[in-house]
Design an enzyme around this catalytic site. Sequence first.
Site, short mmCIF file in Angstrom:
data_model
loop_
_atom_site.label_atom_id
_atom_site.label_comp_id
_atom_site.label_asym_id
_atom_site.label_seq_id
_atom_site.Cartn_x
_atom_site.Cartn_y
_atom_site.Cartn_z
N ALA A 1 17.61 96.07 59.84
CA ALA A 1 18.27 95.74 58.57
C ALA A 1 18.08 94.27 58.22
O ALA A 1 17.94 93.42 59.11
CB ALA A 1 19.76 96.04 58.67
N LYS A 2 18.07 93.96 56.92
CA LYS A 2 18.08 92.57 56.44
C LYS A 2 19.50 92.27 55.94
O LYS A 2 20.35 91.87 56.70
CB LYS A 2 17.04 92.36 55.35
N GLY B 1 24.28 92.05 50.76
CA GLY B 1 25.54 91.41 50.40
C GLY B 1 25.41 90.70 49.07
O GLY B 1 25.59 91.30 48.02
N GLU B 2 25.05 89.41 49.11
CA GLU B 2 24.92 88.65 47.88
C GLU B 2 23.55 88.83 47.22
O GLU B 2 23.41 88.64 46.03
CB GLU B 2 25.14 87.16 48.15
#
Lengths: 332, 228
Positions: B164-165, B168-169
Amino acid sequence: MLRLPRLDVLMPATLDEAVLALQSPGSRLIAGGTDLLPNLKHRLESPTMLVSLAGVRELSTITVDDDAQELVIGAGATLTTVEQCPQVRAHAPSLCSAAGLVASPLIRNQATLGGNVNLDTRCRYVNQTDFWRSAIGGCIKSEGTVCHVVPGGKNCVAAMSSDCVPVLISLGASLQLVGPNGRRRVAMKDYYVADGTRHTTREDGEVTTAVIVPLVSTPRRAGYSKWTVRGSIDFPLTSVALCFDLERDEVAAPIAGATVVVGVLGAKPRVVTRLDEVVGKSLSDPETAAIVAERVHRQCKPLANVPYEAPYRRQMLRVHTRRAIEALVADG
Amino acid sequence: MALIQREALDREDPQRRVPIAEAFWWAEEDHGLLGEVGSYNTPKDRHGEYRGGTIGASPAYSFTAHIADLSVDVETGVTTVHKVWVAHDCGQALSRRIVEGQMEGSVYMGFAEAIMEEHVVDPEHNGEHTGPSLLDYRMPTFLDTPDIEALIVEAPDAQGPYGAKEAGEGPLHPIIPAIANGIYDAVGVRIDRLPFSPPRVLAAIQAREAEVAAGHVQPHKTNARRAG
């Protein structure tokens, strides 16, 4: 969290009991409460007893009086009821539009027409918490003595922010009031005064019992234009009610009479004058829309009492007035 | 035992079956909480000395692209965003539903910032906030929010947990420039301050019209279609 102040609530079952209860000092009428309760949480009023109209059933009926040629809407009818009532839709469609544009569906289910026509005036410097107001020392309408909208102003210019009021005035509506001295009827165009601290001629002990709209047998086109930033919840930032009596039942027909009423200016809705020039012109003539929009723009000067720049709102009055007439023409 | 269609069934005798929830209750009665505790820490010193570089950011940057379909009313300055497509490379999506929710929420929040949310303090009134409540601080309602289509792009990163990376923002950032570019494409004005409010957009349109009238700039492509 903002809390209500401590107070008593009385639930009379009849109008007479309500009028009697209102005579005791510190009492205050409440119907839907959607305007009053936030104002109480903001400490803008300090009644000691609320007299609720929730139990007074006689106030929520909507009838057509054929003899008097009047549509009589009980003041306790909710805005949702007014919006959806077939009789109101048949005789005063622009009122349905306005009622259906007030705030949000949940508020319209609770709020009454009688409350809406008595909606307190609003101002960005007033309708805030008492904590917020204390930082600027209040104003004429709250705890202070100055006006933050018109520096040096002695008169409160809080905005009449009801969606229904301009429409009802444009339709020639009146209010039925009942008080300790009996009942009286007042034309809505004379009900409002240019004082934001007390913008109606209702006496403290009086209850608004009905809104009366005269029926017309001649062809008419009426509409309401409201602009806000969001599609729901907000009070109007520009508000224009239009009513055109026509010589025939088609939009190409000559205009026999025109009434345009604008809200959200100061405390009093403005009835636009000098519309005689469009009488005799066709409603669908683009020049008609241009003339009316120009009159509105020239006579109506929004103030910095509600959000969004007053010069912008003044420009928009011209645009929205013209578009409202174009919409009436497009609807046929 | 197999877990199929909300039931736990015996592989050898598939007629023996109970609802999954019941199977878990039995198992937890016998063995205690069925759970595992684990953690993931971002690699240290990944991002150097700059301010904010120590927050423990994801080892790989995420990548996001937005497309906004909008129209601008040249008489009122009102920008209406009809639809937003958001494509986000979050690495391996650990839960597609949660990633999509993050992407949609990001579009909503960025769109709101672009169109209406604004913190203004009024220096003439002791620095009071002019939007101290949810009535005066306007956030979009369902009626104002565009349709959003979230497209997950999975390019796993070996350094991230299970590849995963982040989600979120990252999926928020492009919506503001996407809307700004859309406004430019529609009416030829560049708005470089938030929000793109109707008075601000209208003022820019009218300033451009004045420039066109003075012969300083060419008419924008759509001005020819302007309604009378």
